[in-house]
Design a protein around this motif. Structure first.
Motif, PDB file in Angstrom:
ATOM      1  N   LEU A 214       0.831  -1.194   0.000  1.00 22.09           N
ATOM      2  CA  LEU A 214       0.000   0.000   0.000  1.00 22.09           C
ATOM      3  C   LEU A 214       0.870   1.250   0.000  1.00 22.09           C
ATOM      4  CD1 LEU A 214      -2.917   1.230   0.331  1.00 22.09           C
ATOM      5  CD2 LEU A 214      -2.445   1.249   2.798  1.00 22.09           C
ATOM      6  N   VAL A 215       0.556   2.196  -0.868  1.00 19.59           N
ATOM      7  CA  VAL A 215       1.219   3.499  -0.860  1.00 19.59           C
ATOM      8  C   VAL A 215       0.507   4.346   0.193  1.00 19.59           C
ATOM      9  CG1 VAL A 215       1.818   5.537  -2.219  1.00 19.59           C
ATOM     10  CG2 VAL A 215       1.715   3.290  -3.330  1.00 19.59           C
ATOM     11  N   SER A 216       1.167   4.613   1.294  1.00 21.72           N
ATOM     12  CA  SER A 216       0.499   5.329   2.376  1.00 21.72           C
ATOM     13  C   SER A 216       0.378   6.816   2.093  1.00 21.72           C
ATOM     14  CB  SER A 216       1.238   5.110   3.698  1.00 21.72           C
ATOM     15  OG  SER A 216       2.582   5.568   3.584  1.00 21.72           O
ATOM     16  N   SER A 217       1.376   7.413   1.433  1.00 21.03           N
ATOM     17  CA  SER A 217       1.308   8.839   1.116  1.00 21.03           C
ATOM     18  C   SER A 217       2.283   9.156  -0.004  1.00 21.03           C
ATOM     19  CB  SER A 217       1.618   9.697   2.347  1.00 21.03           C
ATOM     20  OG  SER A 217       2.903   9.411   2.862  1.00 21.03           O
ATOM     21  N   ALA A 218       1.944  10.151  -0.795  1.00 18.75           N
ATOM     22  CA  ALA A 218       2.801  10.583  -1.902  1.00 18.75           C
ATOM     23  C   ALA A 218       2.327  11.941  -2.363  1.00 18.75           C
ATOM     24  CB  ALA A 218       2.744   9.571  -3.050  1.00 18.75           C
ATOM     25  N   MET A 219       3.107  12.581  -3.208  1.00 17.34           N
ATOM     26  CA  MET A 219       2.681  13.800  -3.869  1.00 17.34           C
ATOM     27  C   MET A 219       1.852  13.400  -5.083  1.00 17.34           C
ATOM     28  SD  MET A 219       4.027  15.828  -1.739  1.00 17.34           S
ATOM     29  CE  MET A 219       3.586  17.402  -2.461  1.00 17.34           C
ATOM     30  N   ALA A 220       0.718  14.047  -5.272  1.00 18.07           N
ATOM     31  CA  ALA A 220      -0.223  13.631  -6.311  1.00 18.07           C
ATOM     32  C   ALA A 220       0.381  13.652  -7.699  1.00 18.07           C
ATOM     33  CB  ALA A 220      -1.462  14.521  -6.260  1.00 18.07           C
ATOM     34  N   ASP A 221       1.278  14.591  -7.966  1.00 15.82           N
ATOM     35  CA  ASP A 221       1.827  14.754  -9.306  1.00 15.82           C
ATOM     36  C   ASP A 221       3.027  13.867  -9.604  1.00 15.82           C
ATOM     37  OD1 ASP A 221      -0.051  16.623 -10.097  1.00 15.82           O
ATOM     38  OD2 ASP A 221       1.128  18.321  -9.340  1.00 15.82           O
ATOM     39  N   ASP A 222       3.419  13.007  -8.668  1.00 16.55           N
ATOM     40  CA  ASP A 222       4.588  12.168  -8.896  1.00 16.55           C
ATOM     41  C   ASP A 222       4.339  11.193 -10.044  1.00 16.55           C
ATOM     42  OD1 ASP A 222       7.083  10.913  -8.525  1.00 16.55           O
ATOM     43  OD2 ASP A 222       6.108   9.337  -7.378  1.00 16.55           O
ATOM     44  N   PRO A 223       5.147  11.219 -11.114  1.00 14.08           N
ATOM     45  CA  PRO A 223       4.922  10.329 -12.268  1.00 14.08           C
ATOM     46  C   PRO A 223       5.122   8.855 -11.943  1.00 14.08           C
ATOM     47  CG  PRO A 223       6.991  11.543 -12.513  1.00 14.08           C
ATOM     48  CD  PRO A 223       6.275  12.149 -11.333  1.00 14.08           C
ATOM     49  N   ALA A 224       5.824   8.545 -10.855  1.00 15.22           N
ATOM     50  CA  ALA A 224       6.037   7.146 -10.491  1.00 15.22           C
ATOM     51  C   ALA A 224       4.737   6.433 -10.149  1.00 15.22           C
ATOM     52  CB  ALA A 224       6.999   7.064  -9.302  1.00 15.22           C
ATOM     53  N   LEU A 225       3.701   7.192  -9.817  1.00 17.99           N
ATOM     54  CA  LEU A 225       2.431   6.587  -9.435  1.00 17.99           C
ATOM     55  C   LEU A 225       1.662   6.040 -10.628  1.00 17.99           C
ATOM     56  CD1 LEU A 225       1.195   9.265  -6.865  1.00 17.99           C
ATOM     57  CD2 LEU A 225       2.361   7.110  -6.373  1.00 17.99           C
ATOM     58  N   ASP A 226       1.952   6.524 -11.829  1.00 16.91           N
ATOM     59  CA  ASP A 226       1.156   6.143 -12.994  1.00 16.91           C
ATOM     60  C   ASP A 226       1.197   4.645 -13.257  1.00 16.91           C
ATOM     61  OD1 ASP A 226       0.105   8.722 -14.026  1.00 16.91           O
ATOM     62  OD2 ASP A 226       2.222   9.217 -14.177  1.00 16.91           O
ATOM     63  N   ALA A 227       2.395   4.048 -13.154  1.00 15.71           N
ATOM     64  CA  ALA A 227       2.513   2.618 -13.409  1.00 15.71           C
ATOM     65  C   ALA A 227       1.777   1.791 -12.367  1.00 15.71           C
ATOM     66  CB  ALA A 227       3.993   2.212 -13.438  1.00 15.71           C
ATOM     67  N   MET A 228       1.649   2.339 -11.155  1.00 13.87           N
ATOM     68  CA  MET A 228       0.964   1.619 -10.081  1.00 13.87           C
ATOM     69  C   MET A 228      -0.552   1.678 -10.228  1.00 13.87           C
ATOM     70  SD  MET A 228       3.122   3.056  -6.852  1.00 13.87           S
ATOM     71  CE  MET A 228       4.817   3.566  -7.060  1.00 13.87           C
ATOM     72  N   ALA A 229      -1.055   2.662 -10.940  1.00 18.95           N
ATOM     73  CA  ALA A 229      -2.495   2.899 -10.994  1.00 18.95           C
ATOM     74  C   ALA A 229      -3.170   2.215 -12.171  1.00 18.95           C
ATOM     75  CB  ALA A 229      -2.769   4.404 -11.056  1.00 18.95           C
ATOM     76  N   GLY A 230      -2.483   1.268 -12.808  1.00 19.85           N
ATOM     77  CA  GLY A 230      -3.076   0.577 -13.943  1.00 19.85           C
ATOM     78  C   GLY A 230      -4.250  -0.278 -13.519  1.00 19.85           C
ATOM     79  N   GLY A 231      -4.909  -0.862 -14.491  1.00 14.36           N
ATOM     80  CA  GLY A 231      -6.056  -1.699 -14.165  1.00 14.36           C
ATOM     81  C   GLY A 231      -7.343  -1.011 -14.538  1.00 14.36           C
ATOM     82  N   SER A 232      -8.384  -1.774 -14.632  1.00 14.84           N
ATOM     83  CA  SER A 232      -9.667  -1.262 -15.102  1.00 14.84           C
ATOM     84  C   SER A 232     -10.701  -1.304 -14.011  1.00 14.84           C
ATOM     85  CB  SER A 232     -10.150  -2.083 -16.305  1.00 14.84           C
ATOM     86  OG  SER A 232     -10.342  -3.428 -15.914  1.00 14.84           O
ATOM     87  N   SER A 233     -11.822  -0.680 -14.285  1.00 10.34           N
ATOM     88  CA  SER A 233     -12.930  -0.687 -13.341  1.00 10.34           C
ATOM     89  C   SER A 233     -13.720  -1.972 -13.499  1.00 10.34           C
ATOM     90  CB  SER A 233     -13.834   0.520 -13.609  1.00 10.34           C
ATOM     91  OG  SER A 233     -14.368   0.417 -14.914  1.00 10.34           O
ATOM     92  N   GLY A 234     -14.670  -2.157 -12.611  1.00 11.19           N
ATOM     93  CA  GLY A 234     -15.541  -3.315 -12.701  1.00 11.19           C
ATOM     94  C   GLY A 234     -16.666  -3.091 -13.693  1.00 11.19           C
ATOM     95  N   ALA A 235     -17.649  -3.993 -13.663  1.00  8.75           N
ATOM     96  CA  ALA A 235     -18.748  -3.930 -14.623  1.00  8.75           C
ATOM     97  C   ALA A 235     -19.680  -2.765 -14.355  1.00  8.75           C
ATOM     98  CB  ALA A 235     -19.533  -5.241 -14.580  1.00  8.75           C
ATOM     99  N   LEU A 236     -19.681  -2.242 -13.145  1.00  9.34           N
ATOM    100  CA  LEU A 236     -20.660  -1.226 -12.774  1.00  9.34           C
ATOM    101  C   LEU A 236     -20.169   0.181 -13.014  1.00  9.34           C
ATOM    102  CD1 LEU A 236     -21.854  -2.797  -9.413  1.00  9.34           C
ATOM    103  CD2 LEU A 236     -23.058  -2.819 -11.606  1.00  9.34           C
ATOM    104  N   GLY A 237     -18.908   0.447 -12.712  1.00 11.25           N
ATOM    105  CA  GLY A 237     -18.408   1.817 -12.754  1.00 11.25           C
ATOM    106  C   GLY A 237     -17.655   2.109 -14.032  1.00 11.25           C
ATOM    107  N   ARG A 238     -17.293   3.372 -14.201  1.00 13.83           N
ATOM    108  CA  ARG A 238     -16.498   3.797 -15.340  1.00 13.83           C
ATOM    109  C   ARG A 238     -15.060   4.053 -14.926  1.00 13.83           C
ATOM    110  NH1 ARG A 238     -20.312   8.564 -17.104  1.00 13.83           N
ATOM    111  NH2 ARG A 238     -21.207   8.121 -15.070  1.00 13.83           N
ATOM    112  N   GLY A 239     -14.807   4.101 -13.638  1.00 10.78           N
ATOM    113  CA  GLY A 239     -13.488   4.467 -13.166  1.00 10.78           C
ATOM    114  C   GLY A 239     -12.647   3.252 -12.824  1.00 10.78           C
ATOM    115  N   GLY A 240     -11.417   3.489 -12.509  1.00 13.65           N
ATOM    116  CA  GLY A 240     -10.483   2.507 -12.001  1.00 13.65           C
ATOM    117  C   GLY A 240      -9.504   3.274 -11.146  1.00 13.65           C
ATOM    118  N   MET A 241      -8.417   2.648 -10.720  1.00 13.26           N
ATOM    119  CA  MET A 241      -7.463   3.375  -9.893  1.00 13.26           C
ATOM    120  C   MET A 241      -6.814   4.522 -10.669  1.00 13.26           C
ATOM    121  SD  MET A 241      -6.643   3.564  -6.791  1.00 13.26           S
ATOM    122  CE  MET A 241      -7.367   2.035  -6.198  1.00 13.26           C
TER     123      MET A 241
END
Length: 395
Positions: A214-241
């Motif tokens: 778990l990433v407990s805290s980070a700066m929102a604009d850090d580009p290192a987070l992009d690779a961690m936020a991959g993945g898709s949403s479920g059948a109900l929503g439009r969002g994902g991480m």
């Protein structure tokens, strides 16, 4: 050689140390205005219909948050999912008209459920339906902002959803995470809390990688987070991480912090408010006022000019006041309410620029007048200021 995800995780470790001195307690317990977004999977028990028992638990915590003195805005997904449940559909509609129909059916039950649950705690609610057009048009943006501020001042809990019954591909927000971030900017909230079906942002997908952390805290604009936020949403929503990370970055533009956290964690809102470190805290690099002023300063296109007297110029340069009609000597241009205008001193030099609270025609009628004369002249009063200090930047 490290994989891209592993490399991103390694880069993030340094960043976590950098923000380690900023505690969850400082960023969350000090927040006076919260925007809380709850996703479709949580609200509908993964598509089984509105989970009113779970809603009641969240409402109890939001009521306690409100009783503590904080202002609360609720961004609620679930209209389409609730409509799908009533219609017996297992997959999110692909066509716009089916999506709109499901939203129209589901919105009725969704709003009723929120209203009845908040009423048990003596709290009134207000339904607000928004589209992207509402927040891109400056006049409607200011109107929405004024309405929401009035509701918050009255102690009402605004319940906001995307207006799925009238959306088109051109104007849809695309997900309520983005809507939550835009509302955070709109009401100048201190904190955006995104309640989701995962416990936060991880270094990898924990469903397939047991070593994910778990990433407990980070700066929102850090580009290192992009690779961690991959993945898709479920059948109900439009969002994902990825959409939640994007929402945190949008919220950071106005200086707000974001917490992405599991909505099924026991008493999650209570525990966040108490300062417990849960989920992922994403921080803005700038304070709220500095971020907003930067956003205003970035508006290159202006629609008109307000000519000021010397007293108004001195007042503005003090940095502590709004521009009142009494300090305006003349109005130039054909601007509308909410458009950017230039404020010019008696010497012809630009002093400031900001968002006008009145269209040019009405601004000209009240120029040089005191605030208590506005209603008598115009027959109405939107705001006591010509330009509010929060929407004005010195140049």
């Amino acid at each position: 050689m490290k994989s891209s995800v592993a490399a991103a995780a390694a880069a993030a470790v340094c960043l976590w140390h950098f923000v380690d001195g900023i505690s969850m307690r400082e960023k969350v317990t000090g927040a006076r205005r919260w925007v809380v977004k709850i996703g479709s999977a949580l609200l509908t028990g993964d598509g089984r219909g509105l989970d009113q028992a779970a809603m009641a638990v969240w409402v109890e915590q939001l009521a306690a948050l409100r009783a503590s003195g904080a202002q609360v805005v609720l961004v609620s997904s679930g209209a389409v999912a609730a409509g799908m449940s009533r219609l017996g559909w297992s997959e999110r509609p692909k066509t716009t008209h089916d999506l709109q129909a499901a939203a129209a059916i589901g919105q009725m039950g969704l709003v009723q459920a929120w209203e009845s649950s908040f009423q048990r705690h003596g709290l009134s609610t207000a339904q607000i339906l928004l589209t992207h057009d509402d927040l891109s048009d400056r006049k409607r943006y200011l109107n929405a902002r004024s309405t929401l501020r009035a509701l918050l001042d009255l102690g009402v809990i605004p319940v906001i959803n995307e207006n799925d019954t009238v959306i088109t591909d051109e104007i849809r927000f695309g997900d309520n995470d983005t809507l939550g971030a835009l509302v955070t900017n709109l009401v100048e909230a201190d904190l955006l809390v995104i309640l989701t079906d995962r416990d936060g942002l991880f270094t990898a997908d924990p469903r397939s990688n047991p070593s994910a952390e778990l990433v407990s805290s980070a700066m929102a604009d850090d580009p290192a987070l992009d690779a961690m936020a991959g993945g898709s949403s479920g059948a109900l929503g439009r969002g994902g991480m990825a959409t939640k990370l994007r929402a945190a970055r949008l919220a950071a533009r106005s200086g707000a912090a974001t917490v992405i956290v599991g909505g099924r964690i026991e008493r999650v809102i209570d525990r966040l408010h108490a300062g417990e470190s849960l989920g992922t805290l994403l921080l803005s690099e700038k304070g709220m006022l500095a971020a907003r002023k930067q956003w205003l300063a970035g508006h290159l296109q202006t629609r008109g000019r307000l000519l000021l007297d010397a007293g108004a110029v001195r007042a503005l340069r003090s940095g502590r006041t709004s521009l009142l009609p009494v300090g305006v000597t003349a109005v130039e241009g054909g601007f509308r309410r909410g458009e950017m205008v230039v404020c010019v001193g008696p010497d012809g030099r630009e002093v400031a620029r900001g968002l006008a609270n009145y269209a040019a025609q009405d601004a000209a009628r009240i120029a040089g007048k005191s605030t208590d004369e506005i209603a008598g002249i115009l027959g109405y009063i939107d705001d006591p200021e010509m330009v509010h200090k929060d929407n004005l930047v010195l140049v």
